[in-house]
Design a protein around this motif. Structure first.
Motif, PDB file in Angstrom:
ATOM      1  N   GLU A  55       0.832  -1.216   0.000  1.00 42.61           N
ATOM      2  CA  GLU A  55       0.000   0.000   0.000  1.00 42.61           C
ATOM      3  C   GLU A  55       0.860   1.256   0.000  1.00 42.61           C
ATOM      4  OE1 GLU A  55      -2.474   1.904   3.540  1.00 42.61           O
ATOM      5  OE2 GLU A  55      -3.370   0.027   2.844  1.00 42.61           O
ATOM      6  N   ARG A  56       1.992   1.210   0.713  1.00 40.28           N
ATOM      7  CA  ARG A  56       2.871   2.384   0.825  1.00 40.28           C
ATOM      8  C   ARG A  56       3.932   2.442  -0.277  1.00 40.28           C
ATOM      9  NH1 ARG A  56       2.577   3.631   6.481  1.00 40.28           N
ATOM     10  NH2 ARG A  56       0.361   3.372   6.991  1.00 40.28           N
ATOM     11  N   GLY A  57       4.007   1.408  -1.117  1.00 36.00           N
ATOM     12  CA  GLY A  57       5.020   1.390  -2.168  1.00 36.00           C
ATOM     13  C   GLY A  57       6.413   1.072  -1.660  1.00 36.00           C
ATOM     14  N   VAL A  58       6.486   0.333  -0.544  1.00 36.77           N
ATOM     15  CA  VAL A  58       7.770  -0.042   0.045  1.00 36.77           C
ATOM     16  C   VAL A  58       8.172  -1.428  -0.454  1.00 36.77           C
ATOM     17  CG1 VAL A  58       8.990  -0.521   2.209  1.00 36.77           C
ATOM     18  CG2 VAL A  58       7.337   1.359   2.089  1.00 36.77           C
ATOM     19  N   THR A  59       9.421  -1.570  -0.860  1.00 36.27           N
ATOM     20  CA  THR A  59       9.932  -2.844  -1.354  1.00 36.27           C
ATOM     21  C   THR A  59      10.017  -3.865  -0.225  1.00 36.27           C
ATOM     22  OG1 THR A  59      11.203  -1.722  -3.079  1.00 36.27           O
ATOM     23  CG2 THR A  59      11.895  -3.942  -2.500  1.00 36.27           C
ATOM     24  N   ILE A  60       9.652  -5.117  -0.525  1.00 36.26           N
ATOM     25  CA  ILE A  60       9.639  -6.182   0.477  1.00 36.26           C
ATOM     26  C   ILE A  60      10.832  -7.108   0.306  1.00 36.26           C
ATOM     27  CG2 ILE A  60       8.400  -8.255   1.250  1.00 36.26           C
ATOM     28  CD1 ILE A  60       5.799  -6.791   0.505  1.00 36.26           C
ATOM     29  N   GLY A  61      11.518  -7.380   1.421  1.00 29.08           N
ATOM     30  CA  GLY A  61      12.619  -8.334   1.428  1.00 29.08           C
ATOM     31  C   GLY A  61      12.396  -9.392   2.483  1.00 29.08           C
ATOM     32  N   ALA A  62      12.925 -10.589   2.260  1.00 29.89           N
ATOM     33  CA  ALA A  62      12.804 -11.682   3.222  1.00 29.89           C
ATOM     34  C   ALA A  62      13.955 -11.594   4.220  1.00 29.89           C
ATOM     35  CB  ALA A  62      12.821 -13.021   2.509  1.00 29.89           C
ATOM     36  N   GLN A  63      13.617 -11.438   5.491  1.00 29.34           N
ATOM     37  CA  GLN A  63      14.616 -11.394   6.546  1.00 29.34           C
ATOM     38  C   GLN A  63      14.747 -12.809   7.117  1.00 29.34           C
ATOM     39  OE1 GLN A  63      15.578  -9.005  10.708  1.00 29.34           O
ATOM     40  NE2 GLN A  63      13.521  -8.976   9.893  1.00 29.34           N
ATOM     41  N   VAL A  64      15.717 -13.562   6.592  1.00 34.68           N
ATOM     42  CA  VAL A  64      15.857 -14.981   6.946  1.00 34.68           C
ATOM     43  C   VAL A  64      16.812 -15.144   8.119  1.00 34.68           C
ATOM     44  CG1 VAL A  64      15.325 -15.687   4.584  1.00 34.68           C
ATOM     45  CG2 VAL A  64      17.711 -15.337   5.250  1.00 34.68           C
ATOM     46  N   SER A  65      16.595 -16.198   8.905  1.00 30.32           N
ATOM     47  CA  SER A  65      17.413 -16.367  10.103  1.00 30.32           C
ATOM     48  C   SER A  65      17.516 -17.834  10.491  1.00 30.32           C
ATOM     49  CB  SER A  65      16.805 -15.580  11.263  1.00 30.32           C
ATOM     50  OG  SER A  65      15.600 -16.194  11.685  1.00 30.32           O
ATOM     51  N   TYR A  66      18.306 -18.085  11.514  1.00 32.83           N
ATOM     52  CA  TYR A  66      18.298 -19.401  12.137  1.00 32.83           C
ATOM     53  C   TYR A  66      16.939 -19.615  12.793  1.00 32.83           C
ATOM     54  CZ  TYR A  66      23.407 -19.764  11.672  1.00 32.83           C
ATOM     55  OH  TYR A  66      24.688 -19.845  11.186  1.00 32.83           O
ATOM     56  N   ARG A  67      16.580 -20.894  12.995  1.00 36.54           N
ATOM     57  CA  ARG A  67      15.314 -21.226  13.657  1.00 36.54           C
ATOM     58  C   ARG A  67      15.498 -21.020  15.164  1.00 36.54           C
ATOM     59  NH1 ARG A  67      11.070 -24.797  12.061  1.00 36.54           N
ATOM     60  NH2 ARG A  67      12.363 -25.611  10.358  1.00 36.54           N
ATOM     61  N   ASP A  68      15.206 -19.811  15.632  1.00 37.85           N
ATOM     62  CA  ASP A  68      15.549 -19.438  17.006  1.00 37.85           C
ATOM     63  C   ASP A  68      14.579 -18.393  17.543  1.00 37.85           C
ATOM     64  OD1 ASP A  68      16.947 -19.102  19.415  1.00 37.85           O
ATOM     65  OD2 ASP A  68      18.337 -17.647  18.539  1.00 37.85           O
ATOM     66  N   LEU A  69      13.323 -18.775  17.716  1.00 44.14           N
ATOM     67  CA  LEU A  69      12.336 -17.844  18.250  1.00 44.14           C
ATOM     68  C   LEU A  69      12.686 -17.404  19.668  1.00 44.14           C
ATOM     69  CD1 LEU A  69       8.810 -19.163  17.156  1.00 44.14           C
ATOM     70  CD2 LEU A  69       9.790 -16.923  16.655  1.00 44.14           C
ATOM     71  N   ALA A  70      13.150 -18.350  20.487  1.00 40.55           N
ATOM     72  CA  ALA A  70      13.445 -18.026  21.886  1.00 40.55           C
ATOM     73  C   ALA A  70      14.581 -17.025  22.012  1.00 40.55           C
ATOM     74  CB  ALA A  70      13.774 -19.298  22.677  1.00 40.55           C
ATOM     75  N   GLY A  71      15.548 -17.113  21.133  1.00 41.88           N
ATOM     76  CA  GLY A  71      16.707 -16.226  21.196  1.00 41.88           C
ATOM     77  C   GLY A  71      16.659 -15.075  20.220  1.00 41.88           C
ATOM     78  N   PHE A  72      15.510 -14.880  19.553  1.00 44.44           N
ATOM     79  CA  PHE A  72      15.328 -13.801  18.578  1.00 44.44           C
ATOM     80  C   PHE A  72      16.373 -13.876  17.460  1.00 44.44           C
ATOM     81  CE2 PHE A  72      15.124  -9.195  17.316  1.00 44.44           C
ATOM     82  CZ  PHE A  72      13.800  -9.209  16.923  1.00 44.44           C
TER      83      PHE A  72
END
Length: 252
Positions: A55-72
């Motif tokens: 809606e705002r015309g902002v480009t989207i990127g995938a912020q990929v990470s280790y599988r670590d919800l507890a440690g952010f």
């Protein structure tokens, strides 16, 4: 005219918990690094942020990470390369569904946290990230630290590379980020952050923690969404950049 992209990590919530002011930041930044569920984010959050970004015309990127919800996503993990490549592709694919539903697409990939820092020097993990991007399909640009192994590997694989800088993080003399566990790793003075942003955009350099001048030539500048007062700080950074003759625009 000098031009630079302004990106922020968004969608960093889970369930009822929200860390970033996504709507506020999307009124300022030109690219959104959207959490894909491994360190933060969930399907509803990903869908909401993609819709707002489109809606705002902002480009989207995938912020990929280790599988670590507890440690952010900030804890070092040893993930086998084949498994990491599959997990990177999985995260990109999940975000792509919501980006397409919003009438847009995933336009780039940026590692997060411990993975971001690991692929600066670790060739095996860097290669796994690039393999994951390739597995997801398309020649997606990869954001990373200038001179990092992941950008080197991405370039060799024929992927566009986007060197990135941080106005609110301390640098070593080697041009790497001071680890967050060290005192002074985060630059918290708003005036200093704004001045560093302009310096990085206009001269391609930053003052390291030691006081040395370090060359950091970047096409994208990150403003952290989890910093207190992040939206106002990002707005100040953008206003000062534009007042200094820097065009703020997405690289993709």
């Amino acid at each position: 005219m000098t031009s630079i992209d302004l990106n922020a990590d968004l969608g960093e919530g889970f369930g009822h918990w929200r860390l970033t002011d996504d709507e506020g930041l999307l009124s300022v930044v030109t690219s959104a690094n959207v959490a894909c569920g491994f360190h933060a984010g969930d399907p509803a959050t990903m869908r909401r942020v993609c819709a707002l970004a489109a809606e705002r015309g902002v480009t989207i990127g995938a912020q990929v990470s280790y599988r670590d919800l507890a440690g952010f996503g900030r804890r070092t993990m040893d993930v086998p390369p084949d498994e990491l490549a599959a997990e990177v592709a999985y995260q990109i694919g999940a975000l792509e569904v919501f980006a397409r539903a919003a009438g847009t697409r995933v336009a780039y990939v940026k590692p997060h946290g411990a993975l971001y820092n690991r692929v600066v020097r670790d060739e095996e993990q860097a290669s796994a990230v690039v393999d994951g991007v390739l597995l997801a399909g398309g020649a997606l640009p990869v954001l990373g630290l200038p001179g990092s192994r992941v950008l080197e590997r991405a370039g060799r694989a024929g992927l566009p590379v986007v060197p990135e800088a941080f106005a609110d993080r301390a640098y070593t003399d080697e041009g790497t980020l001071v680890p967050r566990v060290h005192e002074g790793a985060l630059v918290t003075d708003p005036d200093a952050v704004v001045a560093r942003a302009v310096g990085l955009a206009r001269s391609g350099a930053v003052t390291a923690r030691s006081g040395a001048r370090v060359e950091v030539r970047a096409r994208s500048l990150c403003v952290h969404g989890d910093t207190p007062g992040a939206v106002e700080l990002a707005r100040r950074v953008r206003e000062r950049l534009e007042a200094s003759g820097v065009r703020v625009a997405a690289f993709a």
